[in-house]
Scaffold this motif. Structure first.
Motif, PDB file in Angstrom:
ATOM      1  N   GLU A  28      46.166  29.936  49.499  1.00 25.03           N
ATOM      2  CA  GLU A  28      45.767  31.321  49.751  1.00 25.03           C
ATOM      3  C   GLU A  28      46.682  32.043  50.740  1.00 25.03           C
ATOM      4  O   GLU A  28      47.033  33.214  50.515  1.00 25.03           O
ATOM      5  CB  GLU A  28      44.315  31.378  50.193  1.00 25.03           C
ATOM      6  CG  GLU A  28      43.336  31.017  49.077  1.00 25.03           C
ATOM      7  CD  GLU A  28      41.884  31.037  49.521  1.00 25.03           C
ATOM      8  OE1 GLU A  28      41.608  31.548  50.639  1.00 25.03           O
ATOM      9  OE2 GLU A  28      41.019  30.551  48.763  1.00 25.03           O
TER      10      GLU A  28
ATOM     11  N   ARG B 292      43.697  41.879  45.083  1.00 25.61           N
ATOM     12  CA  ARG B 292      44.174  40.864  44.138  1.00 25.61           C
ATOM     13  C   ARG B 292      43.021  40.400  43.228  1.00 25.61           C
ATOM     14  O   ARG B 292      43.195  40.251  42.015  1.00 25.61           O
ATOM     15  CB  ARG B 292      44.748  39.679  44.915  1.00 25.61           C
ATOM     16  CG  ARG B 292      45.242  38.537  44.052  1.00 25.61           C
ATOM     17  CD  ARG B 292      45.848  37.419  44.881  1.00 25.61           C
ATOM     18  NE  ARG B 292      47.122  37.828  45.462  1.00 25.61           N
ATOM     19  CZ  ARG B 292      47.299  38.100  46.747  1.00 25.61           C
ATOM     20  NH1 ARG B 292      46.286  38.035  47.597  1.00 25.61           N
ATOM     21  NH2 ARG B 292      48.494  38.447  47.201  1.00 25.61           N
ATOM     22  N   LEU B 293      41.867  40.185  43.800  1.00 29.68           N
ATOM     23  CA  LEU B 293      40.725  39.736  43.012  1.00 29.68           C
ATOM     24  C   LEU B 293      40.269  40.817  42.044  1.00 29.68           C
ATOM     25  O   LEU B 293      39.857  40.529  40.913  1.00 29.68           O
ATOM     26  CB  LEU B 293      39.580  39.323  43.936  1.00 29.68           C
ATOM     27  CG  LEU B 293      39.870  38.121  44.841  1.00 29.68           C
ATOM     28  CD1 LEU B 293      38.718  37.894  45.820  1.00 29.68           C
ATOM     29  CD2 LEU B 293      40.109  36.869  44.011  1.00 29.68           C
TER      30      LEU B 293
ATOM     31  N   LEU C 102      33.054  38.427  38.042  1.00 30.59           N
ATOM     32  CA  LEU C 102      34.169  38.655  38.955  1.00 30.59           C
ATOM     33  C   LEU C 102      34.333  40.142  39.227  1.00 30.59           C
ATOM     34  O   LEU C 102      34.563  40.553  40.374  1.00 30.59           O
ATOM     35  CB  LEU C 102      35.449  38.068  38.367  1.00 30.59           C
ATOM     36  CG  LEU C 102      36.717  38.251  39.192  1.00 30.59           C
ATOM     37  CD1 LEU C 102      36.547  37.756  40.623  1.00 30.59           C
ATOM     38  CD2 LEU C 102      37.898  37.550  38.517  1.00 30.59           C
TER      39      LEU C 102
ATOM     40  N   ALA D  18      33.712  41.376  43.056  1.00 30.36           N
ATOM     41  CA  ALA D  18      34.891  41.901  43.746  1.00 30.36           C
ATOM     42  C   ALA D  18      34.730  43.378  44.062  1.00 30.36           C
ATOM     43  O   ALA D  18      35.112  43.850  45.141  1.00 30.36           O
ATOM     44  CB  ALA D  18      36.139  41.665  42.901  1.00 30.36           C
TER      45      ALA D  18
ATOM     46  N   GLN E 269      36.879  32.584  41.764  1.00 34.89           N
ATOM     47  CA  GLN E 269      37.354  33.796  42.439  1.00 34.89           C
ATOM     48  C   GLN E 269      36.184  34.704  42.817  1.00 34.89           C
ATOM     49  O   GLN E 269      36.206  35.362  43.860  1.00 34.89           O
ATOM     50  CB  GLN E 269      38.359  34.526  41.555  1.00 34.89           C
ATOM     51  CG  GLN E 269      39.619  33.690  41.335  1.00 34.89           C
ATOM     52  CD  GLN E 269      40.811  34.502  40.905  1.00 34.89           C
ATOM     53  OE1 GLN E 269      40.987  35.653  41.273  1.00 34.89           O
ATOM     54  NE2 GLN E 269      41.677  33.880  40.120  1.00 34.89           N
TER      55      GLN E 269
ATOM     56  N   ARG F 188      34.814  33.394  45.952  1.00 38.06           N
ATOM     57  CA  ARG F 188      35.658  33.796  47.087  1.00 38.06           C
ATOM     58  C   ARG F 188      35.337  35.222  47.515  1.00 38.06           C
ATOM     59  O   ARG F 188      35.201  35.512  48.721  1.00 38.06           O
ATOM     60  CB  ARG F 188      37.123  33.671  46.685  1.00 38.06           C
ATOM     61  CG  ARG F 188      38.113  34.003  47.779  1.00 38.06           C
ATOM     62  CD  ARG F 188      39.524  33.822  47.253  1.00 38.06           C
ATOM     63  NE  ARG F 188      40.543  34.210  48.215  1.00 38.06           N
ATOM     64  CZ  ARG F 188      41.838  34.286  47.935  1.00 38.06           C
ATOM     65  NH1 ARG F 188      42.275  33.965  46.726  1.00 38.06           N
ATOM     66  NH2 ARG F 188      42.717  34.656  48.867  1.00 38.06           N
ATOM     67  N   ALA F 189      35.201  36.135  46.546  1.00 40.84           N
ATOM     68  CA  ALA F 189      34.851  37.527  46.873  1.00 40.84           C
ATOM     69  C   ALA F 189      33.466  37.603  47.507  1.00 40.84           C
ATOM     70  O   ALA F 189      33.231  38.397  48.433  1.00 40.84           O
ATOM     71  CB  ALA F 189      34.905  38.381  45.611  1.00 40.84           C
TER      72      ALA F 189
ATOM     73  N   ARG G 229      39.917  29.617  42.886  1.00 43.15           N
ATOM     74  CA  ARG G 229      39.822  30.596  43.979  1.00 43.15           C
ATOM     75  C   ARG G 229      41.081  31.436  44.073  1.00 43.15           C
ATOM     76  O   ARG G 229      41.033  32.600  44.451  1.00 43.15           O
ATOM     77  CB  ARG G 229      39.590  29.873  45.309  1.00 43.15           C
ATOM     78  CG  ARG G 229      38.227  29.279  45.512  1.00 43.15           C
ATOM     79  CD  ARG G 229      38.174  28.552  46.843  1.00 43.15           C
ATOM     80  NE  ARG G 229      38.506  29.451  47.940  1.00 43.15           N
ATOM     81  CZ  ARG G 229      37.612  30.201  48.607  1.00 43.15           C
ATOM     82  NH1 ARG G 229      36.330  30.159  48.276  1.00 43.15           N
ATOM     83  NH2 ARG G 229      38.003  30.982  49.591  1.00 43.15           N
ATOM     84  N   SER G 230      42.205  30.840  43.743  1.00 36.84           N
ATOM     85  CA  SER G 230      43.480  31.557  43.708  1.00 36.84           C
ATOM     86  C   SER G 230      44.068  31.432  42.315  1.00 36.84           C
ATOM     87  O   SER G 230      43.984  30.367  41.690  1.00 36.84           O
ATOM     88  CB  SER G 230      44.455  30.979  44.730  1.00 36.84           C
ATOM     89  OG  SER G 230      45.763  31.511  44.537  1.00 36.84           O
ATOM     90  N   ASP G 231      44.685  32.498  41.834  1.00 37.11           N
ATOM     91  CA  ASP G 231      45.389  32.427  40.556  1.00 37.11           C
ATOM     92  C   ASP G 231      46.442  31.330  40.557  1.00 37.11           C
ATOM     93  O   ASP G 231      46.810  30.810  39.508  1.00 37.11           O
ATOM     94  CB  ASP G 231      46.070  33.778  40.275  1.00 37.11           C
ATOM     95  CG  ASP G 231      45.340  34.563  39.199  1.00 37.11           C
ATOM     96  OD1 ASP G 231      44.262  34.115  38.750  1.00 37.11           O
ATOM     97  OD2 ASP G 231      45.839  35.629  38.818  1.00 37.11           O
TER      98      ASP G 231
ATOM     99  N   TRP H 131      37.449  31.963  37.067  1.00 35.01           N
ATOM    100  CA  TRP H 131      36.981  33.291  37.472  1.00 35.01           C
ATOM    101  C   TRP H 131      35.712  33.187  38.324  1.00 35.01           C
ATOM    102  O   TRP H 131      35.526  33.965  39.252  1.00 35.01           O
ATOM    103  CB  TRP H 131      36.726  34.157  36.244  1.00 35.01           C
ATOM    104  CG  TRP H 131      37.981  34.556  35.530  1.00 35.01           C
ATOM    105  CD1 TRP H 131      39.242  34.675  36.069  1.00 35.01           C
ATOM    106  CD2 TRP H 131      38.118  34.875  34.145  1.00 35.01           C
ATOM    107  NE1 TRP H 131      40.139  35.050  35.104  1.00 35.01           N
ATOM    108  CE2 TRP H 131      39.489  35.189  33.913  1.00 35.01           C
ATOM    109  CE3 TRP H 131      37.224  34.938  33.081  1.00 35.01           C
ATOM    110  CZ2 TRP H 131      39.963  35.549  32.660  1.00 35.01           C
ATOM    111  CZ3 TRP H 131      37.696  35.299  31.816  1.00 35.01           C
ATOM    112  CH2 TRP H 131      39.056  35.604  31.609  1.00 35.01           C
TER     113      TRP H 131
END
Length: 386
Positions: free
Chosen positions: A25, A357-358, A333, A337, A257, A260-261, A82-84, A254
């Motif tokens: 990240e 980014r998200l 997502l 987000a 992610q 994470r958001a 969590r990250s692309d 997804w």
């Protein structure tokens, strides 16, 4: 940052999550930018992942992977996602290509590519979507593979090919004839060396400023007959064997992610460092938190159901579970987000949080692996037919 573990998260998924938070990240801007520094960082991440026993977890053990089964891998996929850049940093991005070659390639191709793909020494990409075509409709494939005495000659163009700029192998879906009887669909999947004469990178296609997608041209590219994956004219069966799993993996990532958001949203809503009461004390913010929680947990449950459907295709022949999970995860997502950015205010639109980014990924998610409208229509059609 405080966090409650999602239901069913394993110790292995926790280790992967910690790796992504700690090692991936903070480097997302560098990895997004591409170039030499991004390549150097990816190699550093590979070495770190190998050292920590986290490299290529879902790939076949006999080829140097971790051999983690799909059901156990599901929470790991969320943590990577969590990250692309998580899947490539941990070696699982090669899963679809490895499984495709493992199941359908000739022994010579398997020997040439499989171990290198698992180790990260080699990279592959999948080329199906074409300029001017409506989405990824197989009937719209116009790239041709014409028989010749040695094998085939490929002519045509593909675009939005992920990772093609650094690939060693391009898995190409091409037309070898019209649709026919007995399940023969007129399409064939071929493994094309990226350095074969006539394979040309036309341009990189930035998506909202971020690279990694490419347009390719195939200018009379000659490949031997043993580069066919599966059977000539049976390309949809080969491509289909990866599409269901690919959509399921995207759904899981997804969800990661969205998680994470959601963490960011909760942190902001709890914060009293900039005045009281905390934003979470306001009813509208609590409503947003609930809606985000509902979308996230629902999508996670549906994504796990898709895993079960992929493991046992007979239980869901039409892959209704996969299509439903894809739409649910994309919507989750987007919902989470967007809500997190709203709670953050202007800061959620700028470079100091990962929320832009998200949100970019969330918008892509509604198009990737078939637009949501396609899946909605197909699922409804199956349900109405009983």
């Amino acid at each position: 940052m405080g966090r409650e573990c999602p239901d069913g998260e394993s110790a292995l998924a926790g280790r992967v999550r910690d790796f992504v938070v700690r090692e991936v990240e903070p480097w997302e801007d560098v990895l997004d930018a591409g170039g030499d520094r991004a390549r150097e960082r990816r190699e550093e991440l590979r070495e770190l992942a190998v050292r920590e026993g986290l490299w290529a977890l879902p790939l076949p053990e006999g080829l140097g992977g971790g051999g983690v089964g799909l059901a156990r891998y599901a929470p790991v996929a969320e943590a990577e996602g969590r990250s692309d850049h998580g899947p490539s940093a941990l070696g699982s991005a090669a899963l679809l290509d490895v499984r495709t070659l493992d199941a359908h390639a000739t022994p010579a191709l398997r020997e040439r590519y499989l171990e290198g793909l698992v180790s990260g020494r080699l990279r592959a990409c999948f080329a199906m979507t074409e300029p001017g075509a409506r989405g990824s409709d197989p009937a719209a494939v116009a790239t041709t593979a014409t028989p010749d005495p040695r094998g085939f000659r490929i002519r045509g163009a593909k675009w939005f090919v992920t990772g093609a700029g650094e690939a060693d192998l391009v898995v190409v879906v091409a037309r070898t004839g019209p649709p026919g009887p007995r399940g023969r669909d007129g399409l064939t999947v071929l493994a094309v060396p990226a350095d074969a004469p006539g394979v040309r990178v036309v341009r990189e296609l930035p998506v909202w400023g971020v690279g990694g997608q490419y347009e390719l041209a195939f200018d009379d590219v000659q490949v031997d007959a043993d580069h066919v994956l599966g059977e000539v004219g049976g390309g949809l069966r080969v491509a289909g064997s990866r599409v269901g799993l690919g959509r399921t993996l995207r759904s899981l990532r997804w969800v990661g992610q969205a998680e994470r958001a959601f963490e960011l949203m909760l942190d902001r809503a709890r914060d009293t460092g900039r005045g009281t009461p905390a934003l979470g004390e306001y009813q509208l913010v609590r409503g947003a938190v609930f809606e985000a929680h509902l979308a996230l947990t629902s999508a996670r449950s549906l994504a796990r159901a898709a895993v079960a459907a992929v493991e046992d295709p007979a239980s869901d022949p039409g892959r209704t579970a996969v299509a439903t999970a894809k739409v649910a995860a994309a919507r989750a997502l987007s919902t989470v987000a967007d809500a997190a950015a709203q709670v953050y205010g202007a800061e959620g639109l700028g470079p100091d949080t990962p929320l832009p980014r998200l949100q970019r990924v969330a918008r892509q998610a509604r198009v990737l692996d078939g637009p949501d409208e396609l899946h909605v229509s197909e699922v409804a059609r199956r349900l109405l037919r009983g």
